[in-house]
Design an enzyme around this catalytic site. Structure first.
Site, short mmCIF file in Angstrom:
data_model
loop_
_atom_site.label_atom_id
_atom_site.label_comp_id
_atom_site.label_asym_id
_atom_site.label_seq_id
_atom_site.Cartn_x
_atom_site.Cartn_y
_atom_site.Cartn_z
N ASP A 66 3.13 7.83 -7.82
CA ASP A 66 2.36 6.78 -8.46
C ASP A 66 1.14 7.47 -9.09
O ASP A 66 0.85 8.63 -8.75
CB ASP A 66 1.94 5.76 -7.40
CG ASP A 66 1.00 4.71 -7.94
OD1 ASP A 66 1.30 4.14 -9.01
OD2 ASP A 66 -0.04 4.46 -7.32
N ASP A 103 -2.27 5.58 -10.37
CA ASP A 103 -3.58 4.98 -10.07
C ASP A 103 -3.85 5.00 -8.56
O ASP A 103 -3.12 4.38 -7.79
CB ASP A 103 -3.62 3.53 -10.56
CG ASP A 103 -3.40 3.41 -12.07
OD1 ASP A 103 -3.98 4.22 -12.80
OD2 ASP A 103 -2.65 2.51 -12.49
N SER A 141 4.52 4.96 -12.55
CA SER A 141 3.34 4.08 -12.60
C SER A 141 3.69 2.81 -13.35
O SER A 141 4.32 2.86 -14.40
CB SER A 141 2.19 4.78 -13.32
OG SER A 141 1.14 3.85 -13.55
N SER A 166 1.61 1.12 -14.83
CA SER A 166 0.56 0.93 -15.84
C SER A 166 1.01 1.33 -17.24
O SER A 166 1.51 2.43 -17.46
CB SER A 166 -0.68 1.75 -15.48
OG SER A 166 -1.62 1.67 -16.53
N GLU A 185 2.65 6.97 -2.81
CA GLU A 185 2.01 5.71 -3.22
C GLU A 185 0.73 5.43 -2.44
O GLU A 185 0.62 5.81 -1.27
CB GLU A 185 2.96 4.54 -2.92
CG GLU A 185 3.80 4.10 -4.09
CD GLU A 185 3.02 3.34 -5.15
OE1 GLU A 185 1.84 3.02 -4.92
OE2 GLU A 185 3.60 3.07 -6.21
#
Ligand code: G6P
Ligand code: MG
Length: 218
Positions: free
Chosen positions: A9, A11, A114, A116, A169
């Site tokens: 991941d 962020d 991710s 995002s 994560e």
């Protein structure tokens, strides 16, 4: 089973953008007059933009039209993009370069999972875009975390069986995604939040690769 891919991941794992997502959501929640704190934010980590907005609206008992929702989601994203505008290679968490070097040395592929849509911009600012063997395109993922789709998509692109992958994560939703994908799991952050992970480290720099690889093979 020996490990052939690590799927990260972004962020909150490789850099502190989880904090910027929180700040941008907190500002929007305030504007909507919805109470929202860091504990609420734990539920949002890893959750896509519209899902996160819906969480805040539900918490405040607010009902908006689709176009109002898109306008608020866009507003949060503009705020988030302002917050990340100053990011540079210095914002990469300590330990990431070392870890990536060790993985490459061991012949283990490196993937990014991710949710995002800003992930490409963030990894470019961090100077690590070239380190990944595959980067998931969040815009093409139809079922967000906690669904396993994004981790499975990356594993498939890397030609790895899920059981040969380790997912990394910081979020509850993301951890569930890894577990449901049938992968081995590393949680980065609070052990109380991430208790379901096989290995938990407070920070990516604490990750003990040799230990993980040894135990994962058993
Ligand atoms: C990640 C973050 C979430 C964020 C989501 C969507 O999963 O953990 O906090 O809401 O990505 O990000 P985006 O940049 O597309 O709004
Ligand atoms: Mg995260």
């Amino acid at each position: 089973m020996s490990i052939c891919a690590f799927i990260f991941d972004l962020d909150g794992v490789l850099t502190d953008t989880a904090e910027y997502h929180y700040q941008a959501w907190a500002a929007l929640a305030k504007e909507l007059d919805v109470a929202f704190d860091r504990q609420d934010n734990e539920q949002l980590k890893g959750v896509d933009r519209m899902g996160s907005l819906q969480f805040i609206l539900d918490k405040g008992g607010l009902q908006l039209t689709a176009s109002q929702k898109h306008a608020f989601a866009d507003k949060k994203n503009r705020h988030y993009q302002q917050l990340i505008a100053h990011m540079s290679e210095a914002d990469l968490f300590d330990g990431v370069h070392d870890l990536f070097a060790q993985l490459k040395q061991a012949g283990i592929a490196i993937g990014l999972a991710s949710a995002s849509k800003n992930a490409g911009m963030v990894i470019s600012r961090l100077g690590i875009s070239q380190d990944f063997d595959y980067v998931a395109d969040a815009a093409k993922i139809t079922q967000g975390k906690p669904h396993p789709e994004i981790f499975l998509t990356v594993a498939q692109a890397l030609g790895a069986e899920p059981a040969q992958c380790v997912g990394v994560e910081d979020s509850l939703a993301g951890l569930q995604s890894i577990i449901d994908a049938g992968m081995q799991s590393i949680g980065i952050g609070d052990a109380k939040v991430l208790e379901q992970a096989q290995w938990i480290y407070p920070h990516i720099k604490d990750l003990q690769l040799a230990t993980v690889l040894k135990q994962a093979a058993n």
